[in-house]
Design an enzyme around this catalytic site. Sequence first.
Site, PDB file in Angstrom:
ATOM      1  N   LYS A  78       0.866  -1.183   0.000  1.00  0.00           N
ATOM      2  CA  LYS A  78       0.000   0.000   0.000  1.00  0.00           C
ATOM      3  C   LYS A  78       0.905   1.236   0.000  1.00  0.00           C
ATOM      4  O   LYS A  78       2.055   1.180   0.448  1.00  0.00           O
ATOM      5  CB  LYS A  78      -0.856  -0.003   1.272  1.00  0.00           C
ATOM      6  CG  LYS A  78      -2.134   0.775   1.159  1.00  0.00           C
ATOM      7  CD  LYS A  78      -3.263  -0.038   0.557  1.00  0.00           C
ATOM      8  CE  LYS A  78      -4.513   0.802   0.421  1.00  0.00           C
ATOM      9  NZ  LYS A  78      -5.655   0.061  -0.098  1.00  0.00           N
ATOM     10  N   GLY A 175     -21.131   6.698   3.964  1.00  0.00           N
ATOM     11  CA  GLY A 175     -20.173   7.104   2.933  1.00  0.00           C
ATOM     12  C   GLY A 175     -20.685   6.777   1.542  1.00  0.00           C
ATOM     13  O   GLY A 175     -20.903   5.617   1.215  1.00  0.00           O
ATOM     14  N   GLY A 177     -19.213   7.558  -1.518  1.00  0.00           N
ATOM     15  CA  GLY A 177     -18.162   7.865  -2.490  1.00  0.00           C
ATOM     16  C   GLY A 177     -18.230   6.907  -3.667  1.00  0.00           C
ATOM     17  O   GLY A 177     -19.306   6.424  -4.044  1.00  0.00           O
ATOM     18  N   ASN A 178     -17.073   6.605  -4.225  1.00  0.00           N
ATOM     19  CA  ASN A 178     -17.017   5.740  -5.414  1.00  0.00           C
ATOM     20  C   ASN A 178     -17.752   4.427  -5.173  1.00  0.00           C
ATOM     21  O   ASN A 178     -18.529   3.971  -6.000  1.00  0.00           O
ATOM     22  CB  ASN A 178     -15.557   5.410  -5.754  1.00  0.00           C
ATOM     23  CG  ASN A 178     -14.773   6.655  -6.079  1.00  0.00           C
ATOM     24  OD1 ASN A 178     -15.257   7.519  -6.794  1.00  0.00           O
ATOM     25  ND2 ASN A 178     -13.558   6.759  -5.540  1.00  0.00           N
ATOM     26  N   VAL A 179     -17.501   3.799  -4.019  1.00  0.00           N
ATOM     27  CA  VAL A 179     -18.092   2.487  -3.751  1.00  0.00           C
ATOM     28  C   VAL A 179     -19.500   2.626  -3.183  1.00  0.00           C
ATOM     29  O   VAL A 179     -20.439   1.973  -3.661  1.00  0.00           O
ATOM     30  CB  VAL A 179     -17.221   1.674  -2.766  1.00  0.00           C
ATOM     31  CG1 VAL A 179     -17.859   0.311  -2.513  1.00  0.00           C
ATOM     32  CG2 VAL A 179     -15.809   1.510  -3.290  1.00  0.00           C
TER      33      VAL A 179
HETATM   34  P1  NAD Z   1     -14.270   7.747  -1.473  1.00  0.00           P
HETATM   35  O1  NAD Z   1     -13.228   8.666  -0.927  1.00  0.00           O
HETATM   36  O2  NAD Z   1     -14.725   7.900  -2.891  1.00  0.00           O
HETATM   37  O3  NAD Z   1     -15.610   7.792  -0.571  1.00  0.00           O
HETATM   38  C1  NAD Z   1     -15.640   7.906   0.806  1.00  0.00           C
HETATM   39  C2  NAD Z   1     -16.884   8.702   1.161  1.00  0.00           C
HETATM   40  O4  NAD Z   1     -17.020   8.732   2.581  1.00  0.00           O
HETATM   41  C3  NAD Z   1     -16.827  10.154   0.683  1.00  0.00           C
HETATM   42  O5  NAD Z   1     -18.003  10.476  -0.031  1.00  0.00           O
HETATM   43  C4  NAD Z   1     -16.730  10.947   1.976  1.00  0.00           C
HETATM   44  O6  NAD Z   1     -17.331  12.231   1.890  1.00  0.00           O
HETATM   45  C5  NAD Z   1     -17.450  10.028   2.939  1.00  0.00           C
HETATM   46  N1  NAD Z   1     -17.118  10.287   4.344  1.00  0.00           N
HETATM   47  C6  NAD Z   1     -15.946  10.670   4.883  1.00  0.00           C
HETATM   48  N2  NAD Z   1     -16.068  10.822   6.217  1.00  0.00           N
HETATM   49  C7  NAD Z   1     -17.348  10.500   6.515  1.00  0.00           C
HETATM   50  C8  NAD Z   1     -18.091  10.460   7.724  1.00  0.00           C
HETATM   51  N3  NAD Z   1     -17.558  10.798   8.899  1.00  0.00           N
HETATM   52  N4  NAD Z   1     -19.377  10.064   7.678  1.00  0.00           N
HETATM   53  C9  NAD Z   1     -19.970   9.744   6.490  1.00  0.00           C
HETATM   54  N5  NAD Z   1     -19.305   9.781   5.318  1.00  0.00           N
HETATM   55  C10 NAD Z   1     -18.019  10.153   5.329  1.00  0.00           C
HETATM   56  O7  NAD Z   1     -13.710   6.278  -1.213  1.00  0.00           O
HETATM   57  P2  NAD Z   1     -14.138   4.928  -1.915  1.00  0.00           P
HETATM   58  O8  NAD Z   1     -13.223   4.647  -3.039  1.00  0.00           O
HETATM   59  O9  NAD Z   1     -15.614   4.925  -2.136  1.00  0.00           O
HETATM   60  O10 NAD Z   1     -13.775   3.883  -0.756  1.00  0.00           O
HETATM   61  C11 NAD Z   1     -14.581   3.802   0.423  1.00  0.00           C
HETATM   62  C12 NAD Z   1     -13.914   2.872   1.414  1.00  0.00           C
HETATM   63  O11 NAD Z   1     -13.785   1.570   0.807  1.00  0.00           O
HETATM   64  C13 NAD Z   1     -12.501   3.276   1.840  1.00  0.00           C
HETATM   65  O12 NAD Z   1     -12.293   2.848   3.174  1.00  0.00           O
HETATM   66  C14 NAD Z   1     -11.598   2.481   0.906  1.00  0.00           C
HETATM   67  O13 NAD Z   1     -10.321   2.247   1.466  1.00  0.00           O
HETATM   68  C15 NAD Z   1     -12.400   1.186   0.804  1.00  0.00           C
HETATM   69  N6  NAD Z   1     -12.146   0.438  -0.429  1.00  0.00           N
HETATM   70  C16 NAD Z   1     -12.345   1.016  -1.632  1.00  0.00           C
HETATM   71  C17 NAD Z   1     -12.109   0.272  -2.781  1.00  0.00           C
HETATM   72  C18 NAD Z   1     -12.364   0.852  -4.143  1.00  0.00           C
HETATM   73  O14 NAD Z   1     -12.362   0.089  -5.120  1.00  0.00           O
HETATM   74  N7  NAD Z   1     -12.602   2.147  -4.265  1.00  0.00           N
HETATM   75  C19 NAD Z   1     -11.664  -1.048  -2.703  1.00  0.00           C
HETATM   76  C20 NAD Z   1     -11.494  -1.627  -1.434  1.00  0.00           C
HETATM   77  C21 NAD Z   1     -11.734  -0.869  -0.298  1.00  0.00           C
END
Ligand code: NAD
Length: 342
Positions: A78, A175, A177-179
């Site tokens: 990482k 949350g 976000g992307n996922v």
């Molecule tokens: P992202 O940054 O796109 O989304 C995270 C979201 O959480 C954002 O919209 C943010 O505003 C929100 N957030 C932050 N603090 C918050 C709070 N206190 N309360 C509510 N919402 C809050 O990230 P992502 O790519 O969607 O990933 C989300 C999680 O999944 C992360 O922990 C990441 O490590 C994990 N993950 C992602 C992937 C992937 O393919 N993107 C793969 C494995 C694990």
Amino acid sequence: MFEKFEHANLSELHFHADESTQLKSIIAIHSTLRGPALGGCRCVEYASEDEAINDVVRLAKGMSYKAALANVPQGGGKAVIIKPPEIENRNALYQSFGKFVDGLGGRYITAVDSGSHLSDMDQVQQVTSYVSGCTSDGFDPSPLTALGVFCGIQAALQHRRGNNSLQGIRVAIQGLGNVGFALAELLHKAGATLIVCDINKAKQRLCEQKFGAISVPPEDIYQVPCDVFSPCGLGAILNDQTIPHLQCEYIAGSANNQLLAPNHGEILHQRGILYAPDYVINAGGLIQVSLGLNHIAQADILKKTTDIGKTLRQIFERSDKDNISTHTIADQLAEDILQVKH
Ligand code: NAD
């Protein structure tokens, strides 16, 4: 520092600073036993350098375990970029990071993670081939991570209820976000009722409009009555402060390192909450970037992602049979594959 290495069974830790581009980055390689270490690059602000080191070490270890249980030919690694308060030139920052990755000669392959975007990986790709998941290669991990979580939720329902229908199931997503957003879409289409929160109000509103979701303030998400709590934002959110408030039967979400400490997995087990271990359920993105890089057909990548549900079912069944928490079972399975000495 070496104590951290021993504790996490880490093999390498690399630091790089480049004042001209504001880059301060750390790459942790946990294991290359099963292939080059693959893991995303997180770009977030840290309160201290020590906090950044702890984060990258813990995440790298999780990637080794994730790759082992998803059975992809990668080790675990990482990267973090310590986010400066104002990024002056984002492209230059990521190109500088790419050179850092390139210098490791392929022992570590990078990808997107929180705070990084596919377009950032385009910059990385300009200076190194050790990257997977750019706008040009079509290996965006997030949709497959969401699909894996969706299959994991179905597996949990199947395990306890004997059917995997999401019709009327209440899912609380933390949350968007992307996922989280992609997961909301899948769940809505399958008939689930959504309760959502994000610190970004615009994302909440979009979810209300598109999927009829009910928004709650971020601090209320832990006490919302629901069937499934799906953490898709932050790590360490399952802890002494939050667990007593939870009113759910299942926890299944994408966030990495959801348990603050291993004992929190035990507490969930004792409370009868079925916890889908994070690095098992969120492996879809890793499957995409790893197998995409290895030229595996997209149909096979999708199949492997939906199989996350089968792996989880095995873990749930063993947990019931042996009365051991699900996260402990997952760790034992991964450590057997990684030949970790106890
Ligand atoms: P992202 O940054 O796109 O989304 C995270 C979201 O959480 C954002 O919209 C943010 O505003 C929100 N957030 C932050 N603090 C918050 C709070 N206190 N309360 C509510 N919402 C809050 O990230 P992502 O790519 O969607 O990933 C989300 C999680 O999944 C992360 O922990 C990441 O490590 C994990 N993950 C992602 C992937 C992937 O393919 N993107 C793969 C494995 C694990």
